[in-house]
Design an enzyme around this catalytic site. Structure first.
Site, PDB file in Angstrom:
ATOM      1  N   GLU A   1       9.507  16.067  15.959  1.00  0.00           N
ATOM      2  CA  GLU A   1      10.017  15.862  14.832  1.00  0.00           C
ATOM      3  C   GLU A   1       9.045  16.940  13.508  1.00  0.00           C
ATOM      4  O   GLU A   1       7.476  16.897  13.936  1.00  0.00           O
ATOM      5  CB  GLU A   1       9.725  14.712  14.336  1.00  0.00           C
TER       6      GLU A   1
ATOM      7  N   GLU B   1      10.171   2.294  10.344  1.00  0.00           N
ATOM      8  CA  GLU B   1      11.630   3.190  10.277  1.00  0.00           C
ATOM      9  C   GLU B   1      10.124   4.502  10.253  1.00  0.00           C
ATOM     10  O   GLU B   1       9.285   4.873   9.404  1.00  0.00           O
ATOM     11  CB  GLU B   1      11.738   2.787   8.926  1.00  0.00           C
TER      12      GLU B   1
ATOM     13  N   CYS C   1      12.763  11.633   6.581  1.00  0.00           N
ATOM     14  CA  CYS C   1      13.126  11.318   8.321  1.00  0.00           C
ATOM     15  C   CYS C   1      14.748  11.486   8.415  1.00  0.00           C
ATOM     16  O   CYS C   1      15.160  11.647  10.220  1.00  0.00           O
ATOM     17  CB  CYS C   1      12.592   9.830   8.396  1.00  0.00           C
TER      18      CYS C   1
ATOM     19  N   LYS D   1       1.408  -0.854   0.387  1.00  0.00           N
ATOM     20  CA  LYS D   1      -0.068  -0.089   0.304  1.00  0.00           C
ATOM     21  C   LYS D   1       1.024   1.657   0.222  1.00  0.00           C
ATOM     22  O   LYS D   1       1.741   1.746   0.850  1.00  0.00           O
ATOM     23  CB  LYS D   1      -1.675   0.379   1.059  1.00  0.00           C
TER      24      LYS D   1
END
Ligand code: UN1
Length: 501
Positions: A389, A254, A288, A179
């Site tokens: 973040e 991750e 990231c 997906k």
């Protein structure tokens, strides 16, 4: 409204492009220009996922027996096709997720590189042979495929990251239900179409498009899915981990990062500025691995800030399809709003807004989700802008007085993906390399630009202990079987005293 020329893209299940059982589609629009409708994509649901898993389970019974070098030949052909299609795929990618063409070309290149790496792996897939404790007995271990792998990926590297997961899964003999992120489904479709053209048999790779709750969540509870590999936010990764626990899936996550560049007093400052610009504002900060913190020694702090701010002001922000553009838009309006909220948070926390801080709406920019490259200075390590973040073009500059302090600040966040140091002192470089607790570390280079033939991943809330890309990915997508072959013709017993043997 979609025009009659709007293309509708389908799911790919059991070797066929088919519509979702939901009968619904969703729009994918260009984040640089919301008038630009890229296409309509299937809004998949649990029934589609069940069908895809069933197809993948059936195909696994044959694919697992195809010799790995034969599986690898398909990947080698895929590498050639990715290379032939690189320009077209880069344009599609820039249009659907906004990063500049040179970066989307790099993204497709990672798929080429990974396909070549994994094609080579088909002739290795090394196990071990070791001596047995007993006479006339061989002992060895082999990698075995696990079964159906559920793959859910983010939009920021919409071809590279799927390649890090799907290609090792395939070479190991697994089958896949994939997906792609709903913000960049076309790159997922381009990726799968290429595998199909390269000769991947029906059912081996299946694709369902849609959002997380509709098309991702059903994979997590499907007993047929044996491995779940996910790249995305830490919050979603945590939820995936929990949802997969009851069916004992192997989970590979991750997730987020809050990566730091350390600039020491002996650093080549212009080099460090180049690194902070690319690390902080490359991909609009939506990596990231982005260098969202720069920890600068007080001796060079003022000089660094002046040059860094001056450079950030020169960055040309705009549509990534324009070769002059250096920084594209945020992926969605929601992401842009998050960036703007963090600008307010930084101001409220007392950081200095040294440049940027505003949405860009001049002319054509009004149709996209553009924001100025933004730098906060005088940031302290406890501020939220130094810890959370943001996933946007916002960099926090934090002063420090020593290497030890810089390392402590670098480590004092929940994430542990990447870090870097700019210094000319090899002792500083090695000390930081050892003591900064991250999965990636760079010397005199920014925190981004990992290469596919080294393990990729992080520590702490970035990952759950696995690495991807490189052959580390084989550990996610295979499991060891230890094999003992006794050719003595009699019962031999291990774990006995030698005398008895
Ligand atoms: C990611 O942001 O999910 O090292 C991956 C890098 C890229 C990969 C980033 N090759 O920045």
């Amino acid at each position: 409204m979609p025009s009659s020329r709007t293309q509708t893209y389908l799911n790919f299940i059991n070797g066929e492009w088919i519509p979702s059982a939901s009968g619904e589609v969703f729009e994918n629009r260009n984040p640089a220009n919301s008038d630009d409708l890229i296409g309509l994509f299937q809004k998949s649901n649990a029934a589609d996922v069940a069908r895809a898993v069933e197809a993948a389970e059936a195909a696994f019974q044959e694919w697992r027996l195809v010799p790995a070098p034969r599986r690898a030949e398909i990947l080698f052909r895929a590498a050639q096709l990715f290379a032939e299609r690189k320009d077209a795929f880069s344009r599609d990618m820039t249009r659907e997720m906004g990063k500049v063409l040179s970066e989307t070309g790099g993204d497709v290149q990672e798929a080429i590189d990974m396909a070549q790496l994994m094609a080579g792996e088909g002739r290795r897939l090394y196990g071990q042979t070791v001596p047995s404790e007993l006479r006339n007995k061989f002992a060895m271990s082999v990698r075995q495929p696990i079964g159906v792998c559920g793959i859910i990926t983010a939009w920021n590297f919409p071809m590279a990251v799927p390649s890090w997961k799907i290609l090792p899964a395939l070479v190991c003999g697994n089958t896949v239900v994939f997906k792609p992120a709903e913000e960049a489904p076309l790159s997922g479709i381009n990726f799968v179409q290429t595998l199909v053209d390269a000769g991947v048999p029906p059912g081996v790779v299946n694709l369902v498009t849609g959002d997380g709750p509709g098309a991702g969540a059903p994979m997590l509870t499907q007993p047929g899915v044996k491995v779940m590999s996910f790249t995305g936010s830490t919050a979603t990764g945590r939820a995936i981990n929990q949802a997969c626990a009851s069916t004992f899936k192997k989970v590979h996550l991750e997730m987020g990062g809050k990566n730091a560049i350390i600039v020491m007093d002996d650093a080549k400052l212009d080099l460090a500025v180049d690194g902070a610009i690319w690390g902080g504002f490359g991909t609009t900060g939506q990596r990231c691995t982005a260098a969202s913190r720069v920890i600068v020694h007080r001796q060079v702090y003022a000089q660094f800030v002046e040059r860094f701010v001056a450079r950030a002001k020169t960055l040309r922000v705009g549509d990534g399809l324009d070769p002059q553009t250096q920084m594209g838009p945020s992926i969605t309006e929601a992401q842009l709003i998050k960036v703007m909220e963090y600008v307010h948070i930084g101001e409220d926390e007392g950081a200095t807004l040294a440049t940027g801080g505003t949405r860009l709406t001049d002319g054509a920019l009004a149709k996209g989700f553009f924001h100025e490259p933004t730098i906060f200075t005088d940031v302290t390590p406890k501020m939220r802008i130094a810890r959370e973040e943001i996933f946007g073009p916002v960099v926090s500059v934090i002063p420090c007085d020593s290497l030890d302090q810089a390392i402590a600040i670098a480590n004092d966040v929940e994430y542990g993906l990447s870090a870097s140091i700019y210094t000319q002192d090899i002792n500083h470089a090695f000390a930081a390399m050892r003591d900064v607790y991250t999965g990636l570390f760079y010397v005199n280079a920014p925190t981004i630009d990992a290469e596919v033939h080294l393990p990729f991943g992080g520590t702490k809330a970035t990952s759950n202990g696995h690495r991807e890309a490189e052959i580390a990915a084989l550990d996610v997508f295979s499991e060891w079987k230890s094999i003992y072959v006794d050719f003595s013709g009699k019962l031999q017993r291990a774990q006995m005293d030698l005398e008895e043997i």
